[in-house]
Design a protein around this motif. Structure first.
Motif, PDB file in Angstrom:
ATOM      1  N   GLY A  61    -116.285  40.595 -36.916  1.00  0.00           N
ATOM      2  CA  GLY A  61    -115.723  39.802 -37.996  1.00  0.00           C
ATOM      3  C   GLY A  61    -115.045  40.638 -39.059  1.00  0.00           C
ATOM      4  N   GLN A  62    -114.480  39.976 -40.043  1.00  0.00           N
ATOM      5  CA  GLN A  62    -113.767  40.636 -41.134  1.00  0.00           C
ATOM      6  C   GLN A  62    -114.730  40.938 -42.275  1.00  0.00           C
ATOM      7  OE1 GLN A  62    -110.584  41.537 -40.840  1.00  0.00           O
ATOM      8  NE2 GLN A  62    -110.620  40.749 -38.768  1.00  0.00           N
ATOM      9  N   ASP A  63    -114.185  41.267 -43.438  1.00  0.00           N
ATOM     10  CA  ASP A  63    -114.928  41.733 -44.605  1.00  0.00           C
ATOM     11  C   ASP A  63    -116.243  40.995 -44.848  1.00  0.00           C
ATOM     12  OD1 ASP A  63    -111.751  41.786 -46.198  1.00  0.00           O
ATOM     13  OD2 ASP A  63    -112.721  43.391 -45.066  1.00  0.00           O
ATOM     14  N   ALA A  64    -116.172  39.714 -45.193  1.00  0.00           N
ATOM     15  CA  ALA A  64    -117.378  38.977 -45.560  1.00  0.00           C
ATOM     16  C   ALA A  64    -117.974  38.204 -44.395  1.00  0.00           C
ATOM     17  CB  ALA A  64    -117.057  38.014 -46.702  1.00  0.00           C
ATOM     18  N   ALA A  65    -117.333  38.238 -43.240  1.00  0.00           N
ATOM     19  CA  ALA A  65    -117.882  37.530 -42.085  1.00  0.00           C
ATOM     20  C   ALA A  65    -119.255  38.106 -41.784  1.00  0.00           C
ATOM     21  CB  ALA A  65    -116.963  37.655 -40.884  1.00  0.00           C
ATOM     22  N   GLY A  66    -120.179  37.252 -41.444  1.00  0.00           N
ATOM     23  CA  GLY A  66    -121.545  37.681 -41.201  1.00  0.00           C
ATOM     24  C   GLY A  66    -122.407  37.566 -42.441  1.00  0.00           C
ATOM     25  N   SER A  67    -121.791  37.248 -43.589  1.00  0.00           N
ATOM     26  CA  SER A  67    -122.543  37.036 -44.816  1.00  0.00           C
ATOM     27  C   SER A  67    -123.325  35.743 -44.707  1.00  0.00           C
ATOM     28  CB  SER A  67    -121.603  36.954 -46.019  1.00  0.00           C
ATOM     29  OG  SER A  67    -120.907  38.157 -46.178  1.00  0.00           O
ATOM     30  N   ILE A  68    -124.249  35.573 -45.594  1.00  0.00           N
ATOM     31  CA  ILE A  68    -125.103  34.384 -45.590  1.00  0.00           C
ATOM     32  C   ILE A  68    -124.449  33.268 -46.404  1.00  0.00           C
ATOM     33  CG2 ILE A  68    -127.384  33.495 -46.208  1.00  0.00           C
ATOM     34  CD1 ILE A  68    -127.392  35.572 -43.957  1.00  0.00           C
ATOM     35  N   CYS A  69    -124.509  32.058 -45.864  1.00  0.00           N
ATOM     36  CA  CYS A  69    -123.982  30.886 -46.573  1.00  0.00           C
ATOM     37  C   CYS A  69    -124.870  30.595 -47.776  1.00  0.00           C
ATOM     38  CB  CYS A  69    -123.965  29.684 -45.626  1.00  0.00           C
ATOM     39  SG  CYS A  69    -123.510  28.135 -46.443  1.00  0.00           S
ATOM     40  N   PRO A  70    -124.283  30.453 -48.968  1.00  0.00           N
ATOM     41  CA  PRO A  70    -125.092  30.193 -50.160  1.00  0.00           C
ATOM     42  C   PRO A  70    -125.694  28.795 -50.212  1.00  0.00           C
ATOM     43  CG  PRO A  70    -122.759  30.200 -50.714  1.00  0.00           C
ATOM     44  CD  PRO A  70    -122.872  30.620 -49.282  1.00  0.00           C
ATOM     45  N   LYS A  71    -125.192  27.873 -49.391  1.00  0.00           N
ATOM     46  CA  LYS A  71    -125.711  26.505 -49.415  1.00  0.00           C
ATOM     47  C   LYS A  71    -126.886  26.285 -48.458  1.00  0.00           C
ATOM     48  CE  LYS A  71    -121.967  23.710 -51.124  1.00  0.00           C
ATOM     49  NZ  LYS A  71    -121.184  22.502 -50.898  1.00  0.00           N
ATOM     50  N   CYS A  72    -126.828  26.897 -47.260  1.00  0.00           N
ATOM     51  CA  CYS A  72    -127.840  26.566 -46.257  1.00  0.00           C
ATOM     52  C   CYS A  72    -128.449  27.783 -45.559  1.00  0.00           C
ATOM     53  CB  CYS A  72    -127.251  25.632 -45.201  1.00  0.00           C
ATOM     54  SG  CYS A  72    -126.113  26.463 -44.080  1.00  0.00           S
ATOM     55  N   ASP A  73    -128.086  28.984 -45.954  1.00  0.00           N
ATOM     56  CA  ASP A  73    -128.568  30.226 -45.339  1.00  0.00           C
ATOM     57  C   ASP A  73    -128.066  30.432 -43.916  1.00  0.00           C
ATOM     58  OD1 ASP A  73    -129.941  31.062 -47.612  1.00  0.00           O
ATOM     59  OD2 ASP A  73    -131.727  29.924 -47.059  1.00  0.00           O
ATOM     60  N   GLY A  74    -127.012  29.711 -43.538  1.00  0.00           N
ATOM     61  CA  GLY A  74    -126.368  29.956 -42.251  1.00  0.00           C
ATOM     62  C   GLY A  74    -125.508  31.200 -42.360  1.00  0.00           C
ATOM     63  N   LYS A  75    -124.761  31.523 -41.316  1.00  0.00           N
ATOM     64  CA  LYS A  75    -123.879  32.685 -41.350  1.00  0.00           C
ATOM     65  C   LYS A  75    -122.442  32.228 -41.564  1.00  0.00           C
ATOM     66  CE  LYS A  75    -126.526  35.939 -38.752  1.00  0.00           C
ATOM     67  NZ  LYS A  75    -126.510  37.014 -37.787  1.00  0.00           N
ATOM     68  N   LEU A  76    -121.694  33.017 -42.327  1.00  0.00           N
ATOM     69  CA  LEU A  76    -120.282  32.732 -42.544  1.00  0.00           C
ATOM     70  C   LEU A  76    -119.477  33.409 -41.438  1.00  0.00           C
ATOM     71  CD1 LEU A  76    -119.986  33.163 -46.404  1.00  0.00           C
ATOM     72  CD2 LEU A  76    -120.291  31.060 -45.089  1.00  0.00           C
ATOM     73  N   VAL A  77    -118.588  32.650 -40.827  1.00  0.00           N
ATOM     74  CA  VAL A  77    -117.732  33.176 -39.765  1.00  0.00           C
ATOM     75  C   VAL A  77    -116.278  32.924 -40.134  1.00  0.00           C
ATOM     76  CG1 VAL A  77    -119.424  32.962 -37.925  1.00  0.00           C
ATOM     77  CG2 VAL A  77    -117.975  31.036 -38.450  1.00  0.00           C
ATOM     78  N   GLU A  78    -115.410  33.850 -39.731  1.00  0.00           N
ATOM     79  CA  GLU A  78    -113.990  33.698 -40.053  1.00  0.00           C
ATOM     80  C   GLU A  78    -113.370  32.637 -39.166  1.00  0.00           C
ATOM     81  OE1 GLU A  78    -109.803  36.123 -40.332  1.00  0.00           O
ATOM     82  OE2 GLU A  78    -111.663  37.243 -40.144  1.00  0.00           O
ATOM     83  N   ARG A  79    -112.556  31.794 -39.776  1.00  0.00           N
ATOM     84  CA  ARG A  79    -111.854  30.735 -39.061  1.00  0.00           C
ATOM     85  C   ARG A  79    -110.412  30.694 -39.552  1.00  0.00           C
ATOM     86  NH1 ARG A  79    -115.984  27.500 -36.703  1.00  0.00           N
ATOM     87  NH2 ARG A  79    -117.976  27.850 -37.698  1.00  0.00           N
ATOM     88  N   LYS A  80    -109.572  29.984 -38.801  1.00  0.00           N
ATOM     89  CA  LYS A  80    -108.158  29.838 -39.187  1.00  0.00           C
ATOM     90  C   LYS A  80    -107.803  28.365 -39.192  1.00  0.00           C
ATOM     91  CE  LYS A  80    -106.910  34.227 -37.139  1.00  0.00           C
ATOM     92  NZ  LYS A  80    -106.254  34.909 -36.046  1.00  0.00           N
ATOM     93  N   SER A  81    -106.935  27.999 -40.126  1.00  0.00           N
ATOM     94  CA  SER A  81    -106.428  26.635 -40.191  1.00  0.00           C
ATOM     95  C   SER A  81    -104.942  26.701 -40.504  1.00  0.00           C
ATOM     96  CB  SER A  81    -107.166  25.840 -41.278  1.00  0.00           C
ATOM     97  OG  SER A  81    -106.746  26.261 -42.556  1.00  0.00           O
ATOM     98  N   ALA A  82    -104.328  25.554 -40.638  1.00  0.00           N
ATOM     99  CA  ALA A  82    -102.909  25.506 -40.985  1.00  0.00           C
ATOM    100  C   ALA A  82    -102.666  26.123 -42.360  1.00  0.00           C
ATOM    101  CB  ALA A  82    -102.417  24.060 -40.955  1.00  0.00           C
ATOM    102  N   ARG A  83    -103.684  26.108 -43.217  1.00  0.00           N
ATOM    103  CA  ARG A  83    -103.556  26.666 -44.566  1.00  0.00           C
ATOM    104  C   ARG A  83    -103.881  28.156 -44.636  1.00  0.00           C
ATOM    105  NH1 ARG A  83    -107.115  22.569 -47.760  1.00  0.00           N
ATOM    106  NH2 ARG A  83    -106.962  21.014 -46.133  1.00  0.00           N
ATOM    107  N   GLY A  84    -104.349  28.747 -43.547  1.00  0.00           N
ATOM    108  CA  GLY A  84    -104.653  30.181 -43.541  1.00  0.00           C
ATOM    109  C   GLY A  84    -106.071  30.476 -43.108  1.00  0.00           C
ATOM    110  N   ARG A  85    -106.492  31.712 -43.351  1.00  0.00           N
ATOM    111  CA  ARG A  85    -107.818  32.171 -42.959  1.00  0.00           C
ATOM    112  C   ARG A  85    -108.859  31.744 -43.989  1.00  0.00           C
ATOM    113  NH1 ARG A  85    -106.969  37.723 -43.673  1.00  0.00           N
ATOM    114  NH2 ARG A  85    -109.200  37.900 -43.496  1.00  0.00           N
ATOM    115  N   PHE A  86    -110.072  31.474 -43.504  1.00  0.00           N
ATOM    116  CA  PHE A  86    -111.170  31.159 -44.404  1.00  0.00           C
ATOM    117  C   PHE A  86    -112.489  31.476 -43.712  1.00  0.00           C
ATOM    118  CE2 PHE A  86    -110.624  27.380 -41.862  1.00  0.00           C
ATOM    119  CZ  PHE A  86    -111.898  26.871 -41.695  1.00  0.00           C
ATOM    120  N   LEU A  87    -113.538  31.578 -44.502  1.00  0.00           N
ATOM    121  CA  LEU A  87    -114.881  31.720 -43.962  1.00  0.00           C
ATOM    122  C   LEU A  87    -115.533  30.360 -44.025  1.00  0.00           C
ATOM    123  CD1 LEU A  87    -116.101  35.040 -45.616  1.00  0.00           C
ATOM    124  CD2 LEU A  87    -115.311  34.696 -43.278  1.00  0.00           C
ATOM    125  N   GLY A  88    -116.180  29.986 -42.935  1.00  0.00           N
ATOM    126  CA  GLY A  88    -116.877  28.716 -42.879  1.00  0.00           C
ATOM    127  C   GLY A  88    -118.282  28.925 -42.356  1.00  0.00           C
TER     128      GLY A  88
END
Length: 106
Positions: A61-88
């Motif tokens: 993953g990229q910079d923050a990918a693999g970080s912990i989700c602040p809402k549910c303690d899941g993992k953040l993974v890099e994704r892409k959409s029409a608006r650009g890259r994001f962590l979900g």
């Protein structure tokens, strides 16, 4: 889907790739899940397919990918959409937390 990243990873070279039929069956099994997939394996003897997926998608993953989700303690993974890259959050759709990666770009 012609540009599916998991299928492309599992079937790099088409028919010349080792264990092509087993890779196809593994891909079919992964993509038939409706909401989530749980892969259980023996850490002393992991499947080579699973080892490849883990090394490619969870460690690559990229910079923050693999970080912990602040809402549910899941993992953040890099994704892409029409608006650009994001962590979900990997617990989507149960957790809809996202972090825009394109905001800091000029």
């Amino acid at each position: 889907m012609a540009d599916d990243p998991i299928l492309n990873h599992l079937l790099h070279e088409g028919e010349t790739f080792e264990n092509t039929e087993e890779r196809r069956l593994f891909y079919v099994a992964l993509t038939r899940a409706r909401h989530q997939v749980y892969l259980m394996y023996n850490p002393q003897q992991p499947s080579k397919f699973l080892t490849e997926i883990i090394s490619e998608f969870s460690l690559g993953g990229q910079d923050a990918a693999g970080s912990i989700c602040p809402k549910c303690d899941g993992k953040l993974v890099e994704r892409k959409s029409a608006r650009g890259r994001f962590l979900g959050c990997n617990n989507y759709p149960h957790c809809r937390y996202t972090l825009d990666l394109t905001a800091d770009k000029v």
